[in-house]
Design a protein around this motif. Structure first.
Motif, mmCIF file in Angstrom:
data_model
loop_
_atom_site.group_PDB
_atom_site.id
_atom_site.type_symbol
_atom_site.label_atom_id
_atom_site.label_comp_id
_atom_site.label_asym_id
_atom_site.label_seq_id
_atom_site.Cartn_x
_atom_site.Cartn_y
_atom_site.Cartn_z
ATOM 1 N N GLY A 1 0.736 -0.893 -0.031
ATOM 2 C CA GLY A 1 -0.086 -0.166 -0.166
ATOM 3 C C GLY A 1 1.024 1.234 -0.441
ATOM 4 O O GLY A 1 0.656 2.378 0.228
ATOM 5 N N VAL A 2 2.645 1.331 -0.212
ATOM 6 C CA VAL A 2 3.333 2.584 0.136
ATOM 7 C C VAL A 2 3.278 3.298 -1.787
ATOM 8 O O VAL A 2 3.185 2.223 -2.633
ATOM 9 C CB VAL A 2 4.295 2.093 0.283
ATOM 10 N N VAL A 3 2.523 4.234 -1.736
ATOM 11 C CA VAL A 3 3.150 4.767 -3.120
ATOM 12 C C VAL A 3 4.372 5.933 -2.823
ATOM 13 O O VAL A 3 5.317 6.324 -1.935
ATOM 14 C CB VAL A 3 1.712 5.525 -3.465
ATOM 15 N N THR A 4 5.273 5.951 -4.136
ATOM 16 C CA THR A 4 6.640 7.174 -4.038
ATOM 17 C C THR A 4 5.732 8.391 -4.938
ATOM 18 O O THR A 4 4.992 8.141 -6.018
ATOM 19 C CB THR A 4 7.287 6.316 -4.790
ATOM 20 N N LEU B 1 -1.243 16.293 -1.530
ATOM 21 C CA LEU B 1 -0.999 15.044 -2.706
ATOM 22 C C LEU B 1 -0.931 14.155 -1.509
ATOM 23 O O LEU B 1 -1.281 12.768 -1.203
ATOM 24 C CB LEU B 1 0.012 14.848 -3.892
ATOM 25 N N ILE B 2 -0.256 14.108 -0.367
ATOM 26 C CA ILE B 2 -0.185 13.153 0.859
ATOM 27 C C ILE B 2 -2.296 12.987 1.247
ATOM 28 O O ILE B 2 -2.299 11.998 1.772
ATOM 29 C CB ILE B 2 0.899 13.582 1.933
ATOM 30 N N ALA B 3 -2.043 13.965 1.120
ATOM 31 C CA ALA B 3 -4.001 13.988 2.038
ATOM 32 C C ALA B 3 -4.596 13.546 1.423
ATOM 33 O O ALA B 3 -4.964 11.858 1.044
ATOM 34 C CB ALA B 3 -3.960 15.287 1.998
ATOM 35 N N ALA C 1 1.061 4.858 3.221
ATOM 36 C CA ALA C 1 2.455 4.963 3.467
ATOM 37 C C ALA C 1 3.016 6.050 2.311
ATOM 38 O O ALA C 1 2.532 5.783 1.359
ATOM 39 C CB ALA C 1 3.398 4.347 3.974
ATOM 40 N N VAL C 2 2.964 6.396 2.482
ATOM 41 C CA VAL C 2 3.769 7.697 0.445
ATOM 42 C C VAL C 2 5.503 7.879 0.993
ATOM 43 O O VAL C 2 5.790 7.947 2.638
ATOM 44 C CB VAL C 2 3.326 8.925 1.028
ATOM 45 N N ARG C 3 6.187 7.881 0.209
ATOM 46 C CA ARG C 3 8.024 7.636 0.784
ATOM 47 C C ARG C 3 8.308 8.723 -0.728
ATOM 48 O O ARG C 3 7.450 8.682 -1.867
ATOM 49 C CB ARG C 3 8.014 6.309 -0.257
ATOM 50 N N GLY C 4 9.806 9.340 -0.515
ATOM 51 C CA GLY C 4 9.691 10.172 -1.687
ATOM 52 C C GLY C 4 11.528 10.063 -1.224
ATOM 53 O O GLY C 4 11.772 9.734 -0.209
ATOM 54 N N VAL D 1 6.219 9.293 5.166
ATOM 55 C CA VAL D 1 5.014 9.070 6.083
ATOM 56 C C VAL D 1 4.031 7.745 6.276
ATOM 57 O O VAL D 1 3.980 7.064 4.803
ATOM 58 C CB VAL D 1 4.656 10.542 6.249
ATOM 59 N N VAL D 2 3.847 7.873 7.201
ATOM 60 C CA VAL D 2 2.815 6.691 7.434
ATOM 61 C C VAL D 2 1.576 7.084 7.809
ATOM 62 O O VAL D 2 1.709 7.508 9.293
ATOM 63 C CB VAL D 2 3.887 5.072 8.354
ATOM 64 N N PHE D 3 0.745 6.769 7.329
ATOM 65 C CA PHE D 3 -0.647 6.647 8.330
ATOM 66 C C PHE D 3 -1.201 5.729 9.034
ATOM 67 O O PHE D 3 -0.489 4.285 9.275
ATOM 68 C CB PHE D 3 -1.326 6.182 6.880
ATOM 69 N N ALA D 4 -1.727 6.725 9.980
ATOM 70 C CA ALA D 4 -2.037 5.197 11.106
ATOM 71 C C ALA D 4 -3.473 4.147 10.784
ATOM 72 O O ALA D 4 -4.095 4.484 10.078
ATOM 73 C CB ALA D 4 -2.635 6.402 12.225
ATOM 74 N N GLU D 5 -2.931 3.019 11.655
ATOM 75 C CA GLU D 5 -3.837 1.718 10.851
ATOM 76 C C GLU D 5 -5.154 2.503 11.146
ATOM 77 O O GLU D 5 -5.526 3.408 11.672
ATOM 78 C CB GLU D 5 -3.328 1.472 11.513
#
Length: 170
Positions: A93-96, A118-120, A129-132, A164-168
């Protein structure tokens, strides 16, 4: 797949790109709908990012929310850069993400404002999560990711990594 929609912030509009818009950017054809391009747009980074978006559409179909967006000034619609996802979320579920602005508008907080939005959107669309990443010497980009709430995760000989990792969710 999550719905595609315009993302608005206080000063900006993140306009979701379709194939026709993306092809105009790749070929740097400023006409019709593209007449709103600001000085220096599209940059080589925009062209490369949108080219990747077009390849992804050809391989996997429309990515829904996980696409390329044109960054426009809300006041007059001028395109000043691009931001978007490198593709759909991975198996976890992680996007870059990637982003860039024209030189004339850098240093005004537009990149971090765009990245926060965009993170929101990624969270809303179901990413975990979103990574960069950014080149080691690209300090302004490190600051953008930090200002958008991304945490430093480490680096290699080439880039610094942020996430950034989102809370479950229940």
């Amino acid at each position: 797949m999550a719905e595609t929609k315009i993302i608005e912030t206080g000063r900006l509009v993140l306009h979701p790109l379709g194939v026709a818009d993306a092809e105009r950017i790749v070929h740097a054809e400023q006409h019709g709908a593209a007449a709103h391009w600001g000085e220096g747009y599209p940059t080589q980074g925009d062209i490369a990012g949108v080219g990747n978006f077009l390849r992804g559409v050809a391989e996997r179909g429309d990515p829904g929310a996980y696409r390329a967006y044109e960054i426009r000034l809300r006041a007059d619609g001028t395109a000043i850069g691009g931001i978007g996802f490198h593709g759909p979320p991975d198996a976890d579920g992680v996007v870059t993400v990637g982003y860039g602005l024209t030189p004339a508008v850098r240093g005004r907080g537009y990149a971090s404002e765009s990245l926060r939005a965009l993170i929101a959107r990624a969270r809303e669309a179901g990413a975990t999560a979103v990574r960069g990443d950014a080149d080691l010497d690209n300090i302004p980009s490190h600051r953008v990711m930090e200002a958008a709430g991304m945490a430093y995760e480490g680096e290699d000989e080439r880039v610094r990594n942020y996430r950034v990792v989102f809370a479950e969710r229940a």
